[in-house]
Design a protein around this motif. Structure first.
Motif, PDB file in Angstrom:
ATOM      1  N   PHE A   1       5.027   9.255  12.617  1.00 58.32           N
ATOM      2  CA  PHE A   1       3.675   9.150  12.096  1.00 58.32           C
ATOM      3  C   PHE A   1       3.709   8.403  10.769  1.00 58.32           C
ATOM      4  O   PHE A   1       4.650   8.529  10.005  1.00 58.32           O
ATOM      5  N   VAL A   2       2.644   7.639  10.534  1.00 59.90           N
ATOM      6  CA  VAL A   2       2.468   6.950   9.261  1.00 59.90           C
ATOM      7  C   VAL A   2       1.065   7.266   8.780  1.00 59.90           C
ATOM      8  O   VAL A   2       0.092   7.015   9.482  1.00 59.90           O
ATOM      9  N   GLU A   3       0.975   7.857   7.578  1.00 54.02           N
ATOM     10  CA  GLU A   3      -0.325   8.158   6.989  1.00 54.02           C
ATOM     11  C   GLU A   3      -0.583   7.175   5.850  1.00 54.02           C
ATOM     12  O   GLU A   3       0.213   7.056   4.934  1.00 54.02           O
ATOM     13  N   ILE A   4      -1.707   6.449   5.951  1.00 50.30           N
ATOM     14  CA  ILE A   4      -2.076   5.461   4.938  1.00 50.30           C
ATOM     15  C   ILE A   4      -3.426   5.897   4.348  1.00 50.30           C
ATOM     16  O   ILE A   4      -4.459   5.677   4.971  1.00 50.30           O
ATOM     17  N   PRO A   5      -3.413   6.530   3.175  1.00 52.74           N
ATOM     18  CA  PRO A   5      -4.695   6.968   2.590  1.00 52.74           C
ATOM     19  C   PRO A   5      -5.508   5.790   2.089  1.00 52.74           C
ATOM     20  O   PRO A   5      -4.981   4.717   1.797  1.00 52.74           O
TER      21      PRO A   5
ATOM     22  N   LYS B   1       0.834  -1.201   0.000  1.00 54.95           N
ATOM     23  CA  LYS B   1       0.000   0.000   0.000  1.00 54.95           C
ATOM     24  C   LYS B   1       0.866   1.247   0.000  1.00 54.95           C
ATOM     25  O   LYS B   1       1.976   1.264   0.520  1.00 54.95           O
ATOM     26  N   PHE B   2       0.303   2.317  -0.572  1.00 54.99           N
ATOM     27  CA  PHE B   2       0.980   3.609  -0.572  1.00 54.99           C
ATOM     28  C   PHE B   2       0.856   4.223   0.810  1.00 54.99           C
ATOM     29  O   PHE B   2      -0.203   4.158   1.446  1.00 54.99           O
ATOM     30  N   MET B   3       1.911   4.848   1.289  1.00 51.98           N
ATOM     31  CA  MET B   3       1.880   5.506   2.600  1.00 51.98           C
ATOM     32  C   MET B   3       2.890   6.645   2.648  1.00 51.98           C
ATOM     33  O   MET B   3       3.833   6.694   1.868  1.00 51.98           O
ATOM     34  N   LYS B   4       2.634   7.550   3.573  1.00 54.68           N
ATOM     35  CA  LYS B   4       3.536   8.666   3.846  1.00 54.68           C
ATOM     36  C   LYS B   4       4.049   8.493   5.270  1.00 54.68           C
ATOM     37  O   LYS B   4       3.263   8.357   6.207  1.00 54.68           O
ATOM     38  N   VAL B   5       5.363   8.484   5.424  1.00 53.34           N
ATOM     39  CA  VAL B   5       5.990   8.216   6.716  1.00 53.34           C
ATOM     40  C   VAL B   5       6.765   9.446   7.154  1.00 53.34           C
ATOM     41  O   VAL B   5       7.546  10.007   6.378  1.00 53.34           O
TER      42      VAL B   5
ATOM     43  N   ASP C   1       7.497   9.160   1.155  1.00 51.93           N
ATOM     44  CA  ASP C   1       6.294   8.464   0.741  1.00 51.93           C
ATOM     45  C   ASP C   1       6.641   7.444  -0.318  1.00 51.93           C
ATOM     46  O   ASP C   1       7.663   7.539  -0.996  1.00 51.93           O
ATOM     47  N   GLY C   2       5.809   6.422  -0.404  1.00 51.58           N
ATOM     48  CA  GLY C   2       6.027   5.362  -1.372  1.00 51.58           C
ATOM     49  C   GLY C   2       5.199   4.154  -1.026  1.00 51.58           C
ATOM     50  O   GLY C   2       4.352   4.190  -0.128  1.00 51.58           O
ATOM     51  N   ILE C   3       5.441   3.098  -1.741  1.00 53.46           N
ATOM     52  CA  ILE C   3       4.720   1.852  -1.516  1.00 53.46           C
ATOM     53  C   ILE C   3       5.540   0.995  -0.570  1.00 53.46           C
ATOM     54  O   ILE C   3       6.732   0.765  -0.804  1.00 53.46           O
ATOM     55  N   LEU C   4       4.899   0.540   0.505  1.00 49.85           N
ATOM     56  CA  LEU C   4       5.601  -0.281   1.492  1.00 49.85           C
ATOM     57  C   LEU C   4       5.952  -1.624   0.866  1.00 49.85           C
ATOM     58  O   LEU C   4       5.083  -2.357   0.405  1.00 49.85           O
ATOM     59  N   LYS C   5       7.242  -1.925   0.863  1.00 56.57           N
ATOM     60  CA  LYS C   5       7.729  -3.144   0.217  1.00 56.57           C
ATOM     61  C   LYS C   5       8.074  -4.225   1.223  1.00 56.57           C
ATOM     62  O   LYS C   5       7.814  -5.397   0.998  1.00 56.57           O
TER      63      LYS C   5
END
Length: 132
Positions: free
Chosen positions: A127-131, A79-83, A96-100
């Motif tokens: 913080f981790v933002e997962i839209p 999933k895409f997320m902003k860390v 930000d990117g896709i969690l691998k």
């Protein structure tokens, strides 16, 4: 001479020397062994073709239990997320990117602009933002 179930042979100086009988702990990994991780199990393999131990061992609960950050983030792989990372006492850096991948002390994000992998320290994540 037999002493405590180990063979000793005397030297010219009179002190006994233990005969070399191989590595006493075959379950421990040597430098030529590798560890393979698949799903929730760890498998040790031996490249020497002797003493191969392929018994699956469960990963620690900090990685598999969603009550921990590592376990929760593992449910969001792909999933895409902003860390947000905190560096020092007051410097925030956003990635930000896709969690691998999620490890014990790091995460790997795939940058969607460049396609490069970015590895971040898990302990500096604030913080981790997962839209949706």
């Amino acid at each position: 001479m037999n002493r405590n179930n180990e063979q000793y042979m005397p030297t010219t100086y009179g002190s006994p020397l233990r005969q070399k009988r191989g590595y006493p702990y075959p379950k421990q990994m040597t430098s030529r062994q590798t560890t393979l991780r698949t799903n929730n199990f760890t498998t040790e393999t031996n490249n020497d073709d002797n003493n191969v131990d392929t018994t699956p061992r469960p990963l620690p609960p900090v990685i598999t239990n969603p009550a921990y950050l590592q376990g929760y983030l593992r449910t969001k792989i792909g999933k895409f997320m902003k860390v947000n990372f905190l560096l020092g006492t007051g410097t925030f850096i956003d990635k930000d990117g896709i969690l691998k991948e999620v490890g014990v002390d790091h995460i790997v994000l795939r940058d969607i602009k460049t396609g490069e992998d970015v590895i971040g320290d898990l302990y500096s994540i604030k913080f981790v933002e997962i839209p949706d």
